[in-house]
Scaffold this motif. Structure first.
Motif, short mmCIF file in Angstrom:
data_model
loop_
_atom_site.label_atom_id
_atom_site.label_comp_id
_atom_site.label_asym_id
_atom_site.label_seq_id
_atom_site.Cartn_x
_atom_site.Cartn_y
_atom_site.Cartn_z
N TRP A 169 -18.98 6.31 -3.54
CA TRP A 169 -20.00 5.18 -2.48
C TRP A 169 -20.94 5.29 -3.25
O TRP A 169 -21.24 3.91 -3.25
CB TRP A 169 -19.37 6.29 -1.45
CG TRP A 169 -20.80 5.38 -0.51
CD1 TRP A 169 -21.04 4.58 -0.20
CD2 TRP A 169 -22.28 6.02 0.07
NE1 TRP A 169 -21.88 4.12 0.73
CE2 TRP A 169 -22.60 5.60 0.97
CE3 TRP A 169 -22.94 7.29 -0.79
CZ2 TRP A 169 -24.25 5.18 1.33
CZ3 TRP A 169 -24.09 7.01 -0.74
CH2 TRP A 169 -24.72 6.26 0.32
N SER B 29 -22.98 4.23 7.00
CA SER B 29 -22.26 4.81 7.37
C SER B 29 -22.08 6.32 6.74
O SER B 29 -22.60 7.09 6.75
CB SER B 29 -21.43 4.85 5.38
OG SER B 29 -22.03 5.45 4.28
N ALA C 108 -15.50 11.33 -2.42
CA ALA C 108 -15.03 10.20 -1.22
C ALA C 108 -16.83 9.49 -1.68
O ALA C 108 -17.33 8.27 -1.29
CB ALA C 108 -15.17 10.02 0.12
N PHE C 109 -17.67 10.67 -1.50
CA PHE C 109 -19.54 10.55 -1.79
C PHE C 109 -19.64 10.03 -3.41
O PHE C 109 -20.12 9.22 -3.01
CB PHE C 109 -20.23 11.60 -1.36
CG PHE C 109 -21.59 11.40 -1.60
CD1 PHE C 109 -22.37 11.50 -0.43
CD2 PHE C 109 -21.86 11.75 -2.52
CE1 PHE C 109 -23.59 11.26 -0.57
CE2 PHE C 109 -23.29 11.79 -2.80
CZ PHE C 109 -24.19 10.68 -1.97
N GLN C 110 -18.87 10.67 -4.01
CA GLN C 110 -19.10 10.38 -5.38
C GLN C 110 -18.38 8.88 -5.66
O GLN C 110 -19.11 8.30 -5.79
CB GLN C 110 -18.53 10.53 -6.43
CG GLN C 110 -18.29 10.36 -7.66
CD GLN C 110 -18.17 11.72 -8.79
OE1 GLN C 110 -18.04 13.62 -7.96
NE2 GLN C 110 -17.21 11.57 -9.29
N MET D 167 -24.08 12.16 4.81
CA MET D 167 -24.17 13.57 3.70
C MET D 167 -25.19 13.36 2.53
O MET D 167 -25.63 14.17 2.40
CB MET D 167 -22.90 12.53 3.11
CG MET D 167 -21.47 12.75 4.46
SD MET D 167 -19.76 12.81 3.17
CE MET D 167 -20.17 14.57 1.94
N GLU E 50 -20.88 8.03 4.52
CA GLU E 50 -21.58 9.22 3.25
C GLU E 50 -22.90 8.96 2.81
O GLU E 50 -23.32 9.88 2.55
CB GLU E 50 -20.68 8.17 2.22
CG GLU E 50 -19.45 7.95 1.60
CD GLU E 50 -18.85 7.81 2.50
OE1 GLU E 50 -17.72 7.88 2.88
OE2 GLU E 50 -19.47 7.03 3.56
N ASP F 233 -18.69 15.73 -3.44
CA ASP F 233 -17.38 15.22 -3.00
C ASP F 233 -16.93 13.78 -2.96
O ASP F 233 -17.56 13.70 -3.30
CB ASP F 233 -17.99 15.18 -0.67
CG ASP F 233 -16.93 14.31 0.06
OD1 ASP F 233 -16.28 15.18 0.67
OD2 ASP F 233 -16.43 13.36 -0.42
#
Length: 209
Positions: free
Chosen positions: A52, A89, A48-50, A94, A91, A46
């Motif tokens: 973050w 958050s 956004a996760f990467q 996740m 993330e 993902d």
């Protein structure tokens, strides 16, 4: 003495060398198929996760070493994040949820109720030599940095034969303690660090009796 170093002294047995890849998590359960040394779930990371996880200061990357019933793996990851002062958050949720989900997948595939869970943070090569882990099987997922490298036994010095698990993908390798007569014919190792990427964050899950 490592398993790699003692391989020549073991009785001759059939070797599993195949690596199965798939876009669905069910591929991990194929680890017990004849001839299979590793299964890889080639999921995409993902974005956004990467972003973050890459932006987190290394002192806030969570570290964890514990043995827990599989249903408590996510709680252990949450505790590790809290101890590292990881900002709350979506993330972070996740990350901890993924640790719990992957622990469940491993436990289901290998029919165990307990797992050893590690979140390793390092800016150095942790396992620079190709090797086989002295466990029945080991699940690896790199959240930050380069993924694990693997190669068929006997081809360790052939760079053309070396392959790499992509970041975010989930790899399940047979270990030296895999039950049965068929031994693994696949080595793996940590990759060389990337000077500009900072610390690597690696998830390691082993089955426990």
């Amino acid at each position: 003495m490592s398993l790699a170093e003692t391989e020549a002294h073991r009785p001759l047995r059939a070797k599993a060398r195949n690596v199965l890849m798939g876009r669905e998590p069910d591929i991990l359960a194929e680890i017990d198929a004849p001839g299979v040394a590793a299964t890889i779930w080639t999921r995409a990371c993902d974005q956004a996760f990467q972003s973050w996880i890459d932006a987190l200061p290394f002192e806030q990357l969570p570290e964890l070493r514990t043995i827990v019933p599989v249903h408590l793996a996510e709680a252990a990851a949450i505790a590790a994040c809290e101890q590292a002062n990881v900002p709350k958050s979506p993330e972070m949720d996740m990350l901890t949820g993924d640790v719990g989900a992957l622990a469940m997948m491993l436990a289901k595939s290998l029919k165990v109720r307990q797992v050893r869970v590690r979140l390793d943070v390092s800016d150095e090569v942790m396992c620079p030599k190709f090797h086989v882990d002295n466990v029945p099987a080991r699940l690896l997922c790199t959240y930050r940095g380069k993924g694990t490298e693997y190669v068929p036994m006997g081809h360790e010095n052939d760079q053309q034969s070396v392959r790499q698990v992509t970041r975010g993908a989930v790899a399940l390798f047979r270990g030296g303690a895999w039950p049965g007569e068929e031994r693994t014919g696949l080595f793996h190792r940590s990759p060389d660090p990337e000077p500009l990427s900072g610390h690597r964050l690696l998830l390691v899950i082993d089955p426990m009796e």
